[in-house]
Design a protein around this motif. Structure first.
Motif, mmCIF file in Angstrom:
data_model
loop_
_atom_site.group_PDB
_atom_site.id
_atom_site.type_symbol
_atom_site.label_atom_id
_atom_site.label_comp_id
_atom_site.label_asym_id
_atom_site.label_seq_id
_atom_site.Cartn_x
_atom_site.Cartn_y
_atom_site.Cartn_z
ATOM 1 N N MET A 197 18.142 40.267 -14.287
ATOM 2 C CA MET A 197 17.035 39.567 -14.953
ATOM 3 C C MET A 197 17.533 38.748 -16.135
ATOM 4 S SD MET A 197 13.646 42.020 -14.937
ATOM 5 C CE MET A 197 14.445 43.583 -15.247
ATOM 6 N N VAL A 198 18.433 39.333 -16.915
ATOM 7 C CA VAL A 198 18.954 38.618 -18.090
ATOM 8 C C VAL A 198 19.753 37.393 -17.661
ATOM 9 C CG1 VAL A 198 20.516 38.775 -20.066
ATOM 10 C CG2 VAL A 198 18.968 40.668 -19.548
ATOM 11 N N LEU A 199 20.559 37.538 -16.603
ATOM 12 C CA LEU A 199 21.377 36.419 -16.142
ATOM 13 C C LEU A 199 20.531 35.275 -15.590
ATOM 14 C CD1 LEU A 199 24.398 38.211 -14.420
ATOM 15 C CD2 LEU A 199 24.338 37.059 -16.640
ATOM 16 N N LYS A 200 19.303 35.567 -15.177
ATOM 17 C CA LYS A 200 18.419 34.529 -14.651
ATOM 18 C C LYS A 200 17.665 33.783 -15.757
ATOM 19 C CE LYS A 200 17.550 36.501 -10.057
ATOM 20 N NZ LYS A 200 16.531 37.092 -9.140
ATOM 21 N N SER A 201 17.786 34.240 -16.993
ATOM 22 C CA SER A 201 17.158 33.516 -18.106
ATOM 23 C C SER A 201 18.003 32.288 -18.438
ATOM 24 C CB SER A 201 17.018 34.434 -19.321
ATOM 25 O OG SER A 201 18.295 34.853 -19.787
ATOM 26 N N HIS A 202 17.599 31.517 -19.454
ATOM 27 C CA HIS A 202 18.223 30.215 -19.703
ATOM 28 C C HIS A 202 19.383 30.263 -20.693
ATOM 29 C CE1 HIS A 202 14.875 27.348 -18.074
ATOM 30 N NE2 HIS A 202 15.121 28.347 -17.263
ATOM 31 N N TRP A 203 20.121 31.356 -20.720
ATOM 32 C CA TRP A 203 21.267 31.461 -21.629
ATOM 33 C C TRP A 203 22.325 30.397 -21.341
ATOM 34 C CZ3 TRP A 203 26.066 32.198 -19.550
ATOM 35 C CH2 TRP A 203 26.098 32.618 -18.213
ATOM 36 N N TYR A 204 22.508 30.071 -20.069
ATOM 37 C CA TYR A 204 23.554 29.113 -19.687
ATOM 38 C C TYR A 204 23.201 27.698 -20.147
ATOM 39 C CZ TYR A 204 20.216 28.589 -15.843
ATOM 40 O OH TYR A 204 19.075 28.407 -15.102
ATOM 41 N N ILE A 205 21.903 27.399 -20.259
ATOM 42 C CA ILE A 205 21.490 26.087 -20.787
ATOM 43 C C ILE A 205 21.710 26.043 -22.295
ATOM 44 C CG2 ILE A 205 19.537 24.516 -21.101
ATOM 45 C CD1 ILE A 205 18.387 25.565 -18.484
ATOM 46 N N LEU A 206 21.344 27.127 -22.962
ATOM 47 C CA LEU A 206 21.513 27.215 -24.417
ATOM 48 C C LEU A 206 22.969 27.044 -24.814
ATOM 49 C CD1 LEU A 206 20.154 27.970 -27.204
ATOM 50 C CD2 LEU A 206 20.799 30.327 -26.687
ATOM 51 N N PHE A 207 23.853 27.819 -24.194
ATOM 52 C CA PHE A 207 25.273 27.780 -24.548
ATOM 53 C C PHE A 207 25.993 26.608 -23.882
ATOM 54 C CE2 PHE A 207 24.219 32.269 -25.216
ATOM 55 C CZ PHE A 207 24.755 32.470 -26.475
ATOM 56 N N GLY A 208 25.545 26.239 -22.679
ATOM 57 C CA GLY A 208 26.244 25.195 -21.935
ATOM 58 C C GLY A 208 26.229 23.856 -22.625
ATOM 59 N N ALA A 209 25.125 23.517 -23.287
ATOM 60 C CA ALA A 209 25.056 22.235 -23.996
ATOM 61 C C ALA A 209 26.071 22.166 -25.124
ATOM 62 C CB ALA A 209 23.646 22.016 -24.545
ATOM 63 N N LEU A 210 26.480 23.332 -25.634
ATOM 64 C CA LEU A 210 27.518 23.392 -26.667
ATOM 65 C C LEU A 210 28.886 23.697 -26.062
ATOM 66 C CD1 LEU A 210 25.552 25.299 -29.458
ATOM 67 C CD2 LEU A 210 26.296 22.913 -29.520
ATOM 68 N N LEU A 211 29.012 23.487 -24.752
ATOM 69 C CA LEU A 211 30.266 23.690 -24.022
ATOM 70 C C LEU A 211 30.790 25.114 -24.173
ATOM 71 C CD1 LEU A 211 32.028 20.284 -24.847
ATOM 72 C CD2 LEU A 211 30.476 20.831 -22.967
ATOM 73 N N PHE A 212 29.875 26.060 -24.396
ATOM 74 C CA PHE A 212 30.169 27.487 -24.487
ATOM 75 C C PHE A 212 31.118 27.830 -25.649
ATOM 76 C CE2 PHE A 212 28.974 26.676 -20.076
ATOM 77 C CZ PHE A 212 27.971 27.625 -19.905
#
Length: 532
Positions: free
Chosen positions: A333-348
């Motif tokens: 469930m957590v992995l399906k949230s938008h964490w990757y969009i939040l961090f991805g825009a900052l190139l992680f």
């Protein structure tokens, strides 16, 4: 004739870019009247400016070293600060005057302050926890101690614009500790300025700004100020800690996680043990004493927000048990949230800061497990607890890369900050002022002052524009059926009437016998009365 050196050209170009950015903070106040969707925001014109800036860099072959050599004049720092401040304040005011503040959120806090001074402590008539025609104690939902000093100030500035101004100032003031942190870790002025623009212009901060006052906004400046004091090893870090913990009960969870990470990273740092102990004590105080007491006063058994995790259980104990006994489902469930969009825009880049990730972990878990899309997307004000640690992770992570590869790090930071500033849909907006509706509301208030007002059933959109002194309740069948109750509704598709739109209102009106139209205005504002 020999051309000027690349470094001089870079100095001029970067200075002009930030001068134009200062202008763009205020330009939409004028251009929104031409086209509120395309020109009523900073984002669209900023995309064009960044594109031109990059094209000039490429065409003139300006080197990275030349960009890093740029020194920001003090007057330009001041211009960026002043124009962004005015821009943030203008956004709050135009949302208020444009009827874009919904009482479902904003007026809960606004009326809490008035009621604390004149009625009951921290109560609000707009509360999804209260029974119809009742009020609820907000401390039964969230213990928010920071609202207590605001109540004293509200007695001096007794109007909605007080909280609107506080909200904009709090969100803007975070650039002060953020600039200090960026200078500490990144050194170069161009990187520091890029980090500040990424904060001031990103969709998450813009969304917080657009949605009016929420107490969570204080997490941002207090969190960054605490991190600044922590890094600089200043003795006043505990002041910022107490302020951070005063915002809401979940603040203690972020501090406990940060303390545990600090214990692992630097075991000899005694501050982390104090941070852990104080945060744990405040969490216990809130969950075991304060919240249960006000729940009892309200007549409820559990906080209403638990329904956001109702698929995991009906109580805190059941929810925690589900999380612990079903780890695979929890992680999914957590992995399906938008964490990757939040961090991805900052190139992680924030992933390289263990302290930042640890402090963010509780919020990422809580939001990721929610059944509310806004939480899972970190939309509206839900990103506020994440923002200070996200930007701390950006500058500390950038610092870690710079220590290993000086050439790659600045490029990553510049690209990441521009991506973060220019992507996402919640960017800062400047709505048109609703002149006709405001004038009609002025006339409606004058009319209602001449009437007997035992009870007013109001659309939550109108709450910020109605006097505190009146007895007002949200629209409901129970309210509208009260004898002699007056119902106020703005039937106009231009304005957000959440949670009850025109269609739902018509159904409500049809279900209440004896309702008659008393007065109507050109904007669609209507007053009804229930006959005894």
């Amino acid at each position: 004739m020999e051309s000027r050196p690349s470094q001089t050209r870079a100095q001029d170009l970067v200075s002009r870019f930030f001068i134009l950015q200062s202008v763009l903070f205020l330009l939409p106040l004028a251009t929104t009247w031409l086209h509120p969707v395309l020109l009523g925001n900073v984002r669209n014109s900023q995309i064009l400016l960044v594109f031109i800036f990059i094209m000039i860099i490429v065409k003139k072959n300006i080197t990275l070293d030349a960009l890093l050599a740029w020194r920001c004049p003090p007057k330009l720092w001041n211009a960026l600060a002043l124009t962004s401040l005015l821009s943030f304040l203008a956004t709050g005011v135009t949302h208020y005057l444009g009827l874009r503040l919904n009482g479902e959120d904003f007026s809960i806090f606004d009326w809490m302050l008035f009621n604390t001074n004149y009625r009951e402590f921290m109560t609000s008539p707009i509360c999804n926890m209260a029974a119809a025609l009742d009020v609820c104690h907000h401390f039964a939902i969230h213990p928010t101690y920071i609202m207590i000093p605001l109540a004293f100030l509200h007695r001096i500035f007794e109007e909605p614009l007080f909280l609107i101004t506080v909200h904009s100032l709090a969100l803007w003031s975070a650039i002060i500790p953020l600039r200090a942190l960026a200078r500490h870790f990144l050194k170069h002025d161009v990187l520091v300025a890029a980090v500040l623009l990424a904060y001031l212009c990103n969709a998450y901060v813009g969304s917080i700004l657009n949605h009016g006052f929420h107490v969570e906004v204080f997490f941002v400046p207090f969190g960054l100020a605490l991190l600044r004091a922590w890094v600089a090893r200043r003795t006043n870090w505990w002041v910022w800690l107490l302020l951070f913990l005063s915002v809401k009960e979940d603040g203690a969870l972020y501090m406990i996680a940060m303390a545990l990470a600090q214990m692992v990273l630097t075991p000899r740092d005694r501050r982390s043990y104090a941070l852990f102990s104080v945060s744990l004590a405040v969490l216990a105080l809130n969950l075991l004493l304060v919240q249960p007491y006000f729940l009892k006063v309200t007549g409820a058994t559990v906080p209403s927000y638990l329904r956001f995790w109702g698929h995991l259980g009906s109580s805190k104990g059941e929810i925690i048990q589900t999380i612990l006994t079903q780890p695979l489902s929890t992680v999914t469930m957590v992995l399906k949230s938008h964490w990757y969009i939040l961090f991805g825009a900052l190139l992680f880049v924030p992933f390289l800061s263990p302290l930042a990730l640890a402090a963010m972990a509780p919020a990422l878990l809580i939001y990721g497990l929610s059944n509310i899309s806004h939480m899972r997307e970190y939309a509206t004000y839900y990103s506020a607890p994440l923002i200070p640690f996200l930007f701390f992770g950006l500058v500390e992570g950038g610092h870690r890369i710079m220590k290993r590869n000086l050439r790659v790090a600045p490029r990553l930071i510049l690209i990441g900050t521009f991506l973060f500033a220019l992507t996402g849909g919640g960017y800062q907006k400047f709505p048109l002022i609703a002149f006709q509706a405001l004038w009609d509301l002025y006339e409606a208030r004058n009319f209602l002052w001449t009437q007997a007002r035992p009870l007013i059933c109001a659309q939550t959109l109108l709450y910020p524009h109605l006097p505190y002194e009146w007895r007002i309740q949200p629209l409901s069948t129970e309210c509208m059926q009260e004898p002699a109750a007056l119902t106020v509704f703005l039937r106009n598709s231009r304005y957000d009437s959440y949670p009850i739109g025109a269609r739902e209102f018509l159904a409500l009106r049809a279900s209440v016998p004896g309702m008659r139209l008393v007065k109507a205005w050109p904007s669609g504002l209507e007053i009804y009365q229930t006959l005894p």
